[in-house]
Structure formats: C-alpha cells, structure tokens
Design a protein around this motif. Structure first.
Motif, short mmCIF file in Angstrom:
data_model
loop_
_atom_site.label_atom_id
_atom_site.label_comp_id
_atom_site.label_asym_id
_atom_site.label_seq_id
_atom_site.Cartn_x
_atom_site.Cartn_y
_atom_site.Cartn_z
N PHE A 183 0.40 8.81 4.79
CA PHE A 183 1.00 8.34 3.53
C PHE A 183 0.41 7.00 3.13
O PHE A 183 0.15 6.74 1.95
CB PHE A 183 2.52 8.24 3.68
N ALA A 184 0.19 6.13 4.12
CA ALA A 184 -0.30 4.79 3.83
C ALA A 184 -1.72 4.80 3.28
O ALA A 184 -2.04 4.05 2.36
CB ALA A 184 -0.22 3.92 5.08
N ILE A 185 -2.60 5.63 3.85
CA ILE A 185 -4.01 5.59 3.45
C ILE A 185 -4.28 6.40 2.18
O ILE A 185 -5.36 6.29 1.60
CB ILE A 185 -4.95 6.08 4.56
N TYR A 186 -3.33 7.21 1.75
CA TYR A 186 -3.48 8.01 0.53
C TYR A 186 -3.92 7.14 -0.64
O TYR A 186 -3.45 6.03 -0.77
CB TYR A 186 -2.13 8.68 0.23
N PRO A 187 -4.87 7.58 -1.45
CA PRO A 187 -5.38 8.94 -1.62
C PRO A 187 -6.60 9.26 -0.75
O PRO A 187 -7.19 10.33 -0.91
CB PRO A 187 -5.78 8.96 -3.10
N TRP A 206 2.35 10.82 10.25
CA TRP A 206 2.70 11.05 8.84
C TRP A 206 2.79 9.72 8.09
O TRP A 206 2.45 9.64 6.89
CB TRP A 206 4.00 11.83 8.72
N HIS A 207 3.24 8.69 8.76
CA HIS A 207 3.29 7.36 8.14
C HIS A 207 1.88 6.88 7.81
O HIS A 207 1.62 6.33 6.73
CB HIS A 207 3.98 6.38 9.09
N TYR A 208 0.96 7.11 8.72
CA TYR A 208 -0.44 6.71 8.53
C TYR A 208 -1.05 7.46 7.35
O TYR A 208 -1.72 6.86 6.48
CB TYR A 208 -1.22 7.00 9.81
N PRO A 219 0.81 -1.23 0.00
CA PRO A 219 0.00 0.00 0.00
C PRO A 219 0.83 1.28 0.00
O PRO A 219 0.45 2.27 -0.63
CB PRO A 219 -0.83 -0.12 1.29
N VAL A 220 1.96 1.27 0.70
CA VAL A 220 2.79 2.46 0.75
C VAL A 220 3.43 2.73 -0.61
O VAL A 220 3.52 3.88 -1.06
CB VAL A 220 3.87 2.32 1.84
N ASP A 222 -2.53 16.66 -2.02
CA ASP A 222 -1.15 16.38 -1.62
C ASP A 222 -1.09 15.06 -0.86
O ASP A 222 -2.00 14.71 -0.11
CB ASP A 222 -0.63 17.51 -0.71
N VAL A 223 -0.03 14.30 -1.08
CA VAL A 223 0.06 12.95 -0.52
C VAL A 223 -0.02 12.92 1.00
O VAL A 223 -0.46 11.94 1.59
CB VAL A 223 1.35 12.26 -1.01
N PHE A 224 0.37 13.98 1.69
CA PHE A 224 0.32 14.00 3.15
C PHE A 224 -0.89 14.77 3.68
O PHE A 224 -0.95 15.04 4.88
CB PHE A 224 1.59 14.60 3.73
N HIS A 225 -1.86 15.11 2.79
CA HIS A 225 -3.01 15.89 3.24
C HIS A 225 -2.48 17.05 4.11
O HIS A 225 -2.87 17.22 5.26
CB HIS A 225 -3.99 15.04 4.05
N GLU A 226 -1.56 17.81 3.54
CA GLU A 226 -0.67 18.66 4.33
C GLU A 226 -1.40 19.60 5.28
O GLU A 226 -1.04 19.73 6.45
CB GLU A 226 0.23 19.48 3.39
N ARG A 227 -2.45 20.27 4.81
CA ARG A 227 -3.11 21.25 5.66
C ARG A 227 -3.73 20.58 6.89
O ARG A 227 -3.54 21.02 8.02
CB ARG A 227 -4.19 21.99 4.86
N PHE A 228 -4.48 19.50 6.66
CA PHE A 228 -5.12 18.80 7.77
C PHE A 228 -4.07 18.14 8.67
O PHE A 228 -4.16 18.19 9.90
CB PHE A 228 -6.09 17.75 7.24
N GLY A 229 -3.06 17.53 8.05
CA GLY A 229 -2.01 16.88 8.82
C GLY A 229 -1.29 17.83 9.75
O GLY A 229 -1.01 17.52 10.91
N ASN A 230 -1.02 19.04 9.24
CA ASN A 230 -0.34 20.04 10.06
C ASN A 230 -1.22 20.56 11.18
O ASN A 230 -0.73 20.91 12.26
CB ASN A 230 0.14 21.20 9.18
#
Length: 347
Positions: free
Chosen positions: A279-283, A275-277, A204-205, A241-249
């Motif tokens: 990336f894994a569940i993306y998109p 951040w690992h999580y 998945p990653v 973005d792959v890390f859902h940057e706004r929500f992740g931050n």
C-alpha cells in the motif's frame, strides 16, 4: 516445544516470547509517538493472544492518540465486558472517552451504579465524582432541544474548508478531509489532489489512498507523484489495484506454504507487514516481481524481528537457499521493506 497460541486450536506453535516482544515494541513506538507503528504491534499482539491485558490497553491508548475515540471506546467496552486489565483503570479511561464523545447520560448511569456499590478505589474516587458532576450538569443543560438554527455547523462544512484542511492539517485531519472530498468531483478538488500528490511533505500512505480514491471516482489524466524521495508521473486510468492483488496473493501463498503449519503467528505478522508495504509503495510495484524473493525477504524479516540473533548472516543464507533465491537479493528486498516501514509517519 513452543507455546500454544491462546484461543485457537491445539498444537499451534508460536515463537516463545513473541507476544511479549510485540507488546514491548508497541510500547516503545507509543513512547516515541510512532502511533501507527504502535497500533500495528498491538493489533498483532491481540491477534496472537486476545486476552493480553497490556496489548488490549495499548490499543485503547493508541487509538486515543490517533483521535479514533469511537474505536478506543469499543476496545474499552470489550475489556470491561471480558474482565481484562485493571477494571477501574479501564473504567476511568472509558468514562473519560464518553465525556469527550458527549455521551453524558451514559456517564451518569455508569457512575451512579458504581458509586451505589461503594467500591471506588480511594485514589480514583475524586476523579469519578468530578466526571459524574460534570456529566450531570451537561445533561441538565442539554435536556431542552436546541433550535436547528442554533446548532453548531460541521467543522468542515464546505469543500473549500475540506481542501484547506487537506493542505494544512496533520495526517489524521487530512484523512478526514479526504473522506469528505470523496463525495465531490470538481475541477477544484482534482487540482487539490494534484497539489497533494506532488507535495514532498505529505504522507506516502495518504497519497496511496488519494490515488485509489481517484481511480474509484473515474478521474482521468496525468499526475505527478512524489514518494520516498522519488518524483514520477502516472496516468490514473492505467493504475493497477492498490494492493497489486495478484502478485501480493502469490507471495502470501508461498509464505503460507512454507510457514503456515509450524509458525502461524509469524505468518500473520509478516503478512501485515507485506500488505502495508504494498500500500505504501503504490502505484509502483515491488522490484523485481519475483514472488519467491519477496516471500523469502518477509520470512527473513520476521525471523530477524523475533530472534534478533547474532547469526543473521547464516540465517539469511539458509532462508535464501530454502526459497531458491540469491542471498544478496534477499537482503536488498528485506532492506527496502524495512526502509519503507521506518520512513512512514516519521513526519
């Protein structure tokens, strides 16, 4: 009071036994051949206690298991320079890595210097002598330049061979093939990505990596993705973005505000998990998109990992109240993160 975090400013409090617990988990993961999990635990350990010998040696061994020989070599070099760990044990691994990487001149230089000092442990002397003799032989055999036409070909010399590796290789080989394929944008390569994304057996990653790579390459169209037992269609052009940057931050900020002063080690650990999580569940995005809920789940997971106490129900209830979220939703979010972490790299 807890221990102070080594190598950083005064008055930084850590959970007692945190590093030892992380190293122990890293060793267990290594024995179970969960190499990516082991790498994460050892990295967390060395971030908290940079001079911990077992954690540093764990990074060496884990990178070797992942076939990241250059990374393992760098870790050995830093251990030798800083005097961390059993010197000759680290030196033996380092020299073996140099041999595997074909740096025979360096092996000869190092071992001739060590042997001139006559300090080799008796139980390692034979091994070092064998490595020295082999490297001397290889150095003499390679001293004459090899004509260009006789040089061995690249292991993956054509896009078709890279695609074959993507289809049949293990995750590390597939990652190497993907890095090479990122330089090629043809219909055949795009079809290889399409097949890779919907194959239930693929990591998945790595699929997240493929999706982000396709987005960066401006590939368009609809693709079917299979991840964690679920199959769905996505449009590459519509991906976030792959890390859902706004929500992740936003989640990271809440965790930092709650725990940054009292438990910076815990913050560091759960942020890596977060951040690992993502990336894994993306998109896909975390559900629900409630930053306080996911911050509470990370807090709970970190406490659970470190304390493993019998008062889990009470701790979860208190954590939910602290973040203003429902306890059952907190538990569900934490369980989902845990399930994704468990699933990764199991194959």
């Amino acid at each position: 009071m807890g221990k102070q975090k080594q190598g950083q400013g005064d008055n930084v409090i850590m959970f007692p036994g945190l590093v030892a617990r992380l190293v122990e988990k890293g060793m267990s993961a290594l024995k179970e051949k969960k190499h990516y999990d082991a790498l994460r635990y050892f990295q967390q350990s060395t971030e908290l206690e940079p001079s911990h010998p077992q954690a540093r040696y764990g990074l060496v061994i884990t990178n070797i298991e992942l076939n990241r020989l250059d990374e393992a070599k760098k870790h050995c070099e830093s251990m030798l320079k800083e005097g961390i760990g059993q010197y000759y044990e680290v030196l033996q691994v380092y020299v073996s890595l140099l041999v595997q990487l074909g740096d025979y001149d360096e092996v000869v230089t190092i071992l001739e210097t060590v042997m001139a000092e006559d300090k080799l442990p008796p139980d390692m002397a034979e091994s070092f002598y064998q490595l020295l003799e082999f490297s001397r032989q290889m150095t003499s055999e390679t001293s004459s330049p090899v004509p260009d036409e006789e040089e061995p070909a690249d292991q993956f010399s054509t896009p078709e061979e890279w695609i074959e590796t993507l289809e049949r290789g293990d995750p590390n080989q597939q990652l190497g093939a993907l890095k090479k394929l990122s330089q090629v944008n043809t219909a055949r390569v795009v079809e290889a990505y399409r097949t890779f994304l919907k194959d239930k057996q693929n990591d998945p990653v790595l699929k997240s990596y493929v999706l982000q790579m396709m987005k960066d390459m401006n590939i368009t169209g609809s693709f079917e993705v299979h991840k964690f037992g679920d199959t769905y269609s996505i449009q590459i052009s519509e991906l976030e973005d792959v890390f859902h940057e706004r929500f992740g931050n936003e989640v990271a900020r809440i965790v930092e505000d709650r725990l940054g002063q009292e438990s910076p080690g815990l913050v560091e650990m759960v942020m890596q998990v977060w951040w690992h999580y993502l990336f894994a569940i993306y998109p896909k995005s975390p559900v629900p998109l409630d930053a306080s809920l996911w911050a509470a789940a990370l807090h709970h997971l970190g406490t659970e990992l470190l304390m493993e106490s019998d008062g889990e129900m009470l701790e979860a209830e208190e954590t939910a109240a602290l973040y203003g979220v429902k306890e059952d939703e907190l538990r569900a979010a934490a369980a989902h993160i845990r399930s994704i972490e468990t699933h990764l790299f199991q194959s």
